[in-house]
Design an enzyme around this catalytic site. Structure first.
Site, mmCIF file in Angstrom:
data_model
loop_
_atom_site.group_PDB
_atom_site.id
_atom_site.type_symbol
_atom_site.label_atom_id
_atom_site.label_comp_id
_atom_site.label_asym_id
_atom_site.label_seq_id
_atom_site.Cartn_x
_atom_site.Cartn_y
_atom_site.Cartn_z
ATOM 1 N N HIS A 131 5.037 -2.242 -4.423
ATOM 2 C CA HIS A 131 5.663 -0.958 -3.855
ATOM 3 C C HIS A 131 4.476 0.230 -4.175
ATOM 4 C CE1 HIS A 131 7.947 2.966 -4.037
ATOM 5 N NE2 HIS A 131 8.727 2.038 -3.133
ATOM 6 N N GLU B 228 5.518 1.462 4.575
ATOM 7 C CA GLU B 228 5.998 2.799 3.972
ATOM 8 C C GLU B 228 4.795 3.907 3.864
ATOM 9 O OE1 GLU B 228 9.787 2.477 1.339
ATOM 10 O OE2 GLU B 228 8.204 1.601 0.017
#
Lengths: 228, 228, 228, 228
Positions: free
Chosen positions: D95, D143
């Site tokens: 992430h 992202e």
């Protein structure tokens, strides 16, 4: 400072045998052998020695690492432009001993291009080699960590893995030039590496820690020459 | 290359204004002002510029960082001995932009001593200053991160915190020389820092990014001189 | 969940022998022995097992690590408050296998206090032990890394270093409770540790990987009991 | 616990709104909406909450992170098998707030497979998305970091970059399922994401920090349902 193929790249690491004047001596041997054989020999000294060596020797000097930063507040880090101004024409990225976060490999390759530095990105297995090639470095050097520094050559001990790595790299991005490394210490190792469709080798202790670095480098350059 | 007190230490960071020849110019200004005023001015250029600057300028040159390693397989890291051979006489350790694991600060200070490098270890609050002093660096520079690069001086904005940091440092280890930094950009900031019982300042943008670095450095050295 | 001295702290690490139900079994053994002997036994399971164990066993459960963050955007990190809500009453900090940047040790200890977690901060030599004590954790566990996991006990192999570490810790901050660890695997090791002026031990494989964890723990608790 | 497409994945991060019982409540809302709409909703709570939530709620629970380790001496790290035993069926990897070294992403994906965990590997730009797909995670969630947490949706603010990322991913490895994330906070954002050839979204604050998380999730699930 043109880089021709095949290439022999010597990583000086932080070996005591390659600091300062000792490193300059190895660099001068590389220059002489490169001139004699026509084989391109890249040397990657410590950051503190780039300026000293690049100002005195006519071979391509690479940094061992750059940080993925632009100029600014990054105390103690390695700015691509500083490496270039010191005389380097390229850099290793993501060496097995200095691994980077994926997003930083991507950014370091981009920053290197902006600073007009060629990049040798290092990988530890065929999948990671493929992954790195998606980021378009100039070279990808596949080096299995378990063989680094052993004197057992990747090109003779794991030929099928080198072949697999080269195939995956080419499939993902055929513009990336494949190299291999780990355990390379003889002319035969260089010959074997090139026969496995790499375009050269990345090595360190095989030359730097050899009793006679110049003799080993001479043997390697001659082996590379014979593959032409 | 003797270090006398009070000291003004200039961190070149990776500012574009201090790379290569531009850094050399600031270093020469530091040398001239140091000779004129008798105030010790330390400069900390990028690793790639240590050799260039140390060979041409007679002021103490510090590295911005060292890694806590001995010679060996540490590609791209900063060997204390390499920094010393390039001409540095000291090093920053644990700068706010390059923080280290505690065990590595301890080892880096030990390795620096072995390589005959003086150490300025950096800290971010009074407690961490005390903690670092237990590891016996030569200097501890307390720099609150929120003021770094702001031009708002720690010595005028947070005098009571500087006082607290100096007291804690002295209590833990009176042989460690206290410095402070962050936002130092005028002679008054230097005066204030020394009045708070530090023995000097660590700064960066205040000089390096000044319109006239030499003029600012002159002002700071004269301010330091007046405290003697 | 009161912590009394001397203390035996069991780090479950990520051993397969201590995951999930297997860890719960060791925790229940600890609870029984603690009830029998009156000796406080702390257990530190993996993060994913804290809730399971803390809800079923009446011994102090510690996390193995926390991150120095407040609630927010820190995907995958260990929030002190989350650890506390899961049932932990304390945490290890800076274990030799999970070392932190100095400023983060400081902040983690502060965050732990805010979350009402007791802290056992780990150190690798006497100097680092002193350094950590300046940050006021509740406990400091000195563990020489070269003995961790060996079965050669720090308290019998390096008694003079334990003594030195304890002295330095007490000098810097007498409120910090000294522990030692590394290689502790018998009741004698526990006795030796306490005789060297520590107030208990931190161990892992000596119990978790023992053929009969309960028997070893029983032996250790009885040894600790005899020092009272 | 079957994962069907399209998917809505909710990262709980370390938000105070999602710790412990509060997270359980959001998880129960997700379960109810998933049952009503038939849309798969993945939730990724903190490590300490996996067991609590997975034992009470019938939606796929993912970890927010795993470490690329096998069982052993890795104090405080996240063992894939421990996550699985606690009830997780998958994990986020890399992430944006928890980036990994490239070789560790590769190894973490391998370790996840061994522990029978599905993987959502995260990427920050199209090139890194391609690079990650060479490592064969089950999902790749692109992202852009500058939009994370802003409420400005990647699928409406940067549609052409999402398209480019999906194309590159598919070219490198068509078996990897593309997701996108950053700023997703409405049903329209979900619709837009799916129209750009992703198979779902990864989001966090858009649901967790919403005034009425259940209402937002309901809207998103219905939007996803309409794309079928």
């Amino acid at each position: 400072m043109k880089i021709t193929l095949p290439v022999i790249a010597i990583n000086f690491k932080t070996y005591s045998e390659s600091v300062g004047k000792k490193g300059l001596k190895i660099a001068k041997a590389a220059e002489e052998i490169s001139n004699d054989t026509g084989i391109c020999i890249i040397i990657a000294p410590q950051h503190t020695d780039i300026q000293l060596i690049a100002s005195q020797v006519e071979v391509p000097v690479f940094a061992q690492h750059i940080d993925p930063f632009t100029a600014g507040s990054h105390t103690g880090y390695i700015l691509p432009e500083a490496v270039a101004e010191a005389g380097a024409v390229g850099t290793l990225i993501n060496h097995s001993e200095h691994r980077l976060i994926l997003a930083d490999i991507d950014e370091a390759i981009r920053r290197a291009k902006e600073a007009k530095l060629k990049t040798i990105a290092c990988s530890n297995n065929p999948e990671v080699s493929a992954s790195i090639c998606a980021l378009s470095p100039d070279f990808c050097a596949y080096e299995p960590p378990d063989l680094i520094g052993t004197g057992i050559s990747v090109s003779t001990a794991k030929p099928e893995v080198v072949t697999k790595a080269v195939e995956l790299m080419q499939k993902i991005n055929p513009r990336v030039i494949p190299l291999c490394g780990a355990g390379i210490s003889t002319g035969e190792d260089v010959t074997a590496a090139i026969k496995l469709n790499t375009r050269g080798v990345l090595l360190a202790s095989g030359v730097v820690k050899a009793k006679d670095p110049k003799a080993v480098l001479q043997e390697m350059a001659e082996a590379a020459q014979k593959t032409l």
